[in-house]
Scaffold this motif. Structure first.
Motif, mmCIF file in Angstrom:
data_model
loop_
_atom_site.group_PDB
_atom_site.id
_atom_site.type_symbol
_atom_site.label_atom_id
_atom_site.label_comp_id
_atom_site.label_asym_id
_atom_site.label_seq_id
_atom_site.Cartn_x
_atom_site.Cartn_y
_atom_site.Cartn_z
ATOM 1 N N GLN A 228 -2.774 12.664 -8.773
ATOM 2 C CA GLN A 228 -3.712 13.084 -10.100
ATOM 3 C C GLN A 228 -5.031 12.981 -9.672
ATOM 4 O OE1 GLN A 228 -1.656 14.328 -12.702
ATOM 5 N NE2 GLN A 228 -3.553 15.324 -12.869
ATOM 6 N N GLY A 229 -5.509 12.200 -8.705
ATOM 7 C CA GLY A 229 -6.800 12.135 -8.408
ATOM 8 C C GLY A 229 -7.547 10.495 -8.793
ATOM 9 N N ASN A 230 -6.485 9.639 -9.240
ATOM 10 C CA ASN A 230 -7.018 8.551 -9.362
ATOM 11 C C ASN A 230 -7.189 7.679 -8.334
ATOM 12 O OD1 ASN A 230 -6.445 8.217 -12.869
ATOM 13 N ND2 ASN A 230 -4.412 8.905 -12.062
ATOM 14 N N LYS A 231 -8.718 6.946 -8.513
ATOM 15 C CA LYS A 231 -8.785 6.073 -7.293
ATOM 16 C C LYS A 231 -7.985 4.647 -7.145
ATOM 17 C CE LYS A 231 -12.867 5.147 -4.128
ATOM 18 N NZ LYS A 231 -14.184 5.050 -4.122
ATOM 19 N N ILE A 232 -7.719 4.426 -5.965
ATOM 20 C CA ILE A 232 -6.888 3.124 -5.826
ATOM 21 C C ILE A 232 -7.539 2.528 -4.495
ATOM 22 C CG2 ILE A 232 -4.737 2.043 -5.321
ATOM 23 C CD1 ILE A 232 -4.578 3.669 -8.071
ATOM 24 N N ALA A 233 -7.855 1.202 -4.741
ATOM 25 C CA ALA A 233 -8.179 0.256 -3.717
ATOM 26 C C ALA A 233 -6.893 -0.587 -3.273
ATOM 27 C CB ALA A 233 -9.240 -0.495 -3.839
ATOM 28 N N LEU A 234 -6.589 -0.666 -2.010
ATOM 29 C CA LEU A 234 -5.725 -1.948 -1.599
ATOM 30 C C LEU A 234 -6.513 -2.945 -0.526
ATOM 31 C CD1 LEU A 234 -2.598 0.639 -0.423
ATOM 32 C CD2 LEU A 234 -2.763 -0.900 -2.542
ATOM 33 N N PHE A 235 -6.653 -4.058 -0.958
ATOM 34 C CA PHE A 235 -7.595 -4.746 -0.308
ATOM 35 C C PHE A 235 -6.759 -6.289 -0.108
ATOM 36 C CE2 PHE A 235 -8.061 -6.618 -4.763
ATOM 37 C CZ PHE A 235 -8.232 -7.848 -4.264
ATOM 38 N N SER A 236 -7.254 -6.946 1.024
ATOM 39 C CA SER A 236 -6.971 -8.412 1.254
ATOM 40 C C SER A 236 -8.292 -9.183 1.541
ATOM 41 C CB SER A 236 -6.087 -8.511 2.487
ATOM 42 O OG SER A 236 -5.975 -9.888 2.911
ATOM 43 N N SER A 237 -8.370 -10.160 0.908
ATOM 44 C CA SER A 237 -9.481 -11.400 1.229
ATOM 45 C C SER A 237 -9.049 -12.631 2.065
ATOM 46 C CB SER A 237 -10.149 -11.514 -0.023
ATOM 47 O OG SER A 237 -10.798 -10.466 -0.575
ATOM 48 N N ASN A 238 -7.996 -12.502 2.691
ATOM 49 C CA ASN A 238 -7.366 -13.576 3.299
ATOM 50 C C ASN A 238 -8.048 -14.434 4.218
ATOM 51 O OD1 ASN A 238 -5.632 -15.210 4.916
ATOM 52 N ND2 ASN A 238 -3.718 -13.728 4.641
ATOM 53 N N LEU A 239 -8.593 -15.450 4.007
ATOM 54 C CA LEU A 239 -9.342 -16.682 4.785
ATOM 55 C C LEU A 239 -8.834 -16.946 6.079
ATOM 56 C CD1 LEU A 239 -11.260 -18.419 2.089
ATOM 57 C CD2 LEU A 239 -12.023 -16.323 3.257
ATOM 58 N N ASN A 240 -7.561 -16.982 6.098
ATOM 59 C CA ASN A 240 -6.728 -17.150 7.381
ATOM 60 C C ASN A 240 -6.755 -16.068 8.576
ATOM 61 O OD1 ASN A 240 -6.130 -19.834 6.597
ATOM 62 N ND2 ASN A 240 -4.520 -18.823 5.063
ATOM 63 N N GLU A 241 -7.395 -14.954 8.131
ATOM 64 C CA GLU A 241 -7.524 -13.904 9.167
ATOM 65 C C GLU A 241 -8.963 -13.650 9.595
ATOM 66 O OE1 GLU A 241 -4.260 -10.567 8.453
ATOM 67 O OE2 GLU A 241 -5.614 -10.658 6.554
ATOM 68 N N PRO A 242 -9.010 -12.975 10.732
ATOM 69 C CA PRO A 242 -10.606 -12.929 11.296
ATOM 70 C C PRO A 242 -11.344 -11.965 10.477
ATOM 71 C CG PRO A 242 -9.066 -12.298 12.999
ATOM 72 C CD PRO A 242 -8.306 -12.558 11.704
ATOM 73 N N GLY A 243 -12.597 -12.355 9.983
ATOM 74 C CA GLY A 243 -13.580 -11.718 9.290
ATOM 75 C C GLY A 243 -14.267 -10.741 9.929
ATOM 76 N N ARG A 244 -15.240 -9.908 9.274
ATOM 77 C CA ARG A 244 -15.909 -8.709 9.894
ATOM 78 C C ARG A 244 -16.671 -9.112 10.836
ATOM 79 N NH1 ARG A 244 -19.057 -7.243 5.388
ATOM 80 N NH2 ARG A 244 -20.368 -8.912 5.863
ATOM 81 N N ASP A 245 -17.201 -10.477 10.910
ATOM 82 C CA ASP A 245 -18.194 -11.137 11.714
ATOM 83 C C ASP A 245 -17.419 -11.718 12.896
ATOM 84 O OD1 ASP A 245 -20.150 -9.530 10.358
ATOM 85 O OD2 ASP A 245 -20.313 -11.467 9.127
ATOM 86 N N GLY A 246 -16.180 -11.863 12.751
ATOM 87 C CA GLY A 246 -15.314 -12.665 13.659
ATOM 88 C C GLY A 246 -14.643 -12.120 14.958
#
Length: 138
Positions: A120-138
């Protein structure tokens, strides 16, 4: 606290295919009725509801449903792999891509997110902020 989220849909069967491709993996159970789709987290007998519920309904005014400009629903996954898998599953179930899963420089180093639009056009985000996984800078 947010109690529930409702998105509009003109084609409930199409919306069910899309939302049922990932909401059950996040723990939501579907209850269908003449008023649309109701996804809720399971509750043990005698316990208070676990919020928020997620509803997919036809519009009350009878006009076509539309995605809100600037509105989005974000759902938290357990980890980055689940974000990737659910994003792919939702695309296969009729969604459209609004941003492949990955890190975004505008957000924190552990915020891993993929964006979609439902049929229908509704925007959905699926996210994780799991600190036990490598991050953007790691």
């Amino acid at each position: 606290m947010i109690a529930y989220v409702t998105v509009g849909a003109d084609d409930i069967a199409r919306a069910e295919r899309f939302y049922s491709s990932f909401l059950p993996a996040l723990g939501y159970e579907l209850k269908e009725g003449p008023e649309g789709l109701s996804y809720a987290l399971p509750v043990d007998l005698g316990q208070s509801p676990v919020l928020p519920d997620f509803y997919v309904k036809p519009t009350f005014d009878g006009r076509p449903a539309s995605g809100g400009n600037g509105s989005m629903v974000a759902l938290e996954a357990q980890n980055q792999e689940q974000v990737r898998n659910l994003h792919a599953s939702a695309l296969s179930a009729g969604g459209s891509d609004e941003g492949q899963p990955g890190f975004r420089t505008a957000y924190g180093p552990h915020f891993f997110v993929g964006y979609l639009r439902d049929p229908q056009g509704n925007k959905i985000a699926l996210f994780s902020s799991n600190l036990n996984e490598p991050g953007r800078d790691g």
